[in-house]
Design an enzyme around this catalytic site. Structure first.
Site, PDB file in Angstrom:
ATOM      1  N   LYS A 270      -0.629  -1.005  -4.510  1.00  0.00           N
ATOM      2  CA  LYS A 270      -1.752  -0.068  -4.547  1.00  0.00           C
ATOM      3  C   LYS A 270      -1.129   1.307  -4.666  1.00  0.00           C
ATOM      4  O   LYS A 270      -0.557   1.837  -3.719  1.00  0.00           O
ATOM      5  CB  LYS A 270      -2.613  -0.159  -3.289  1.00  0.00           C
TER       6      LYS A 270
ATOM      7  N   TYR B 195       0.863  -1.180   0.000  1.00  0.00           N
ATOM      8  CA  TYR B 195       0.000   0.000   0.000  1.00  0.00           C
ATOM      9  C   TYR B 195       0.899   1.229   0.000  1.00  0.00           C
ATOM     10  O   TYR B 195       1.423   1.630   1.031  1.00  0.00           O
ATOM     11  CB  TYR B 195      -0.895  -0.033   1.238  1.00  0.00           C
TER      12      TYR B 195
END
Length: 297
Positions: free
Chosen positions: A165, A137
């Protein structure tokens, strides 16, 4: 861990009861079912849109369980196990693994700005629990870490990260990574860049708006990534972007919950320190949704 992911991976909201003291489990099940019915390709439990900093470890474990029980075999289930506390992250990873989720999303501890070797050490501990590379992330605005393209290549080469991400400080790095076969697979993680990153070949996305307008997000993906029909995708984007922009300007999570309620799926209000959207903002948001043709579920 599943190493091939595609489509709209929806960072879903976490519903609360009236006073916000507990998760509304029945509402969570209903929410997941609306996602599946809309053709969402995967759900992310306990992500940022799911208010993970406001959840206890026990609550995060429970949403992993509900997500797996409701969605397994119907759509991919991804558990966000990142935390500012390393011990909590490891405990969450162990539970997610025992539940049997398809993948894990991991944000690094985000108060102390880690050095790259510390990122590697942290991810190595998670991956040993997960049994395979995870989704990194990347959100420099929160973690303070601006991981370079070369460092991302290292994380993939070392078997730590399969996907990212991508919510970067610089979309130049995004474009370079999309063209670099040695880099982790890019998943669009920033709402303003959703269309552009999909159009440049990203196989999917992780965003939060799909938690209450899943059909528009799925349609966008189908037009741009499946049909390769840019004019048709732009027509969908003309409906979706005003919704995303309004949320970005006026409070993303509170308006996502307001949007769900406007569609007949009440999920409670955000937990503190966030506050509910005021009524005048909800009225303006309803006008945006009406213009986009968004109807009740």
């Amino acid at each position: 861990m599943k190493t091939e992911l595609k489509g709209i991976l929806s960072a879903i909201l976490t519903p609360f009861n009236q006073d916000g003291s507990a998760i509304d489990e029945a509402a969570y099940v209903r929410l997941i079912k609306t996602q599946i019915d809309a053709g969402i390709h995967g759900i992310v439990a306990s992500g940022s849109t799911g208010e993970h900093p406001a959840l206890t470890v026990a609550e995060r474990k429970r949403v992993f369980e509900i997500a797996h029980e409701t969605a397994s075999g119907k759509t991919d289930v991804i558990a966000h196990v990142g935390s500012n506390n390393v011990r909590d992250a490891l405990e969450l990873a162990k539970h997610a693994s025992s539940v049997g989720v398809d993948q894990m999303l991991v944000v690094t501890p985000y108060f102390d700005r880690l050095k790259f070797p510390e990122v590697q050490t942290f991810l190595d501990k998670i991956v040993k629990i997960a049994g395979g590379p995870i989704i990194y992330y990347d959100t420099p605005g929160i973690t303070g870490l601006d991981i370079t393209e070369e460092q991302m290549v290292t994380l993939k080469k070392d078997g730590l990260v399969s996907h990212i991400k991508d919510s970067p400080a610089s979309f130049t790095r995004t474009m370079r990574m999309l063209s670099n076969p040695d880099a982790p697979t890019v998943l669009a993680g920033s709402d303003p860049a959703l269309l552009a990153v999909l159009a440049h070949g990203a196989p999917g996305s992780i965003i939060g708006a799909s938690t209450f307008v899943p059909e528009l997000c799925v349609e966008l993906f189908n037009r741009i990534s499946v049909d390769k029909d840019l004019p048709a995708a732009l027509q969908v984007w003309d409906k979706l972007w005003p919704i995303l922009n309004f949320m970005l300007l006026n409070g993303y999570v509170p308006l996502a919950k307001a949007g769900a309620a406007l569609r007949g799926l009440p999920l409670g209000e955000p937990r503190e320190p966030m506050t509910p959207s005021p009524q005048d903002l909800r009225d303006r948001f309803k006008a945006v949704l009406d213009k986009a043709g968004v109807q009740p579920f």
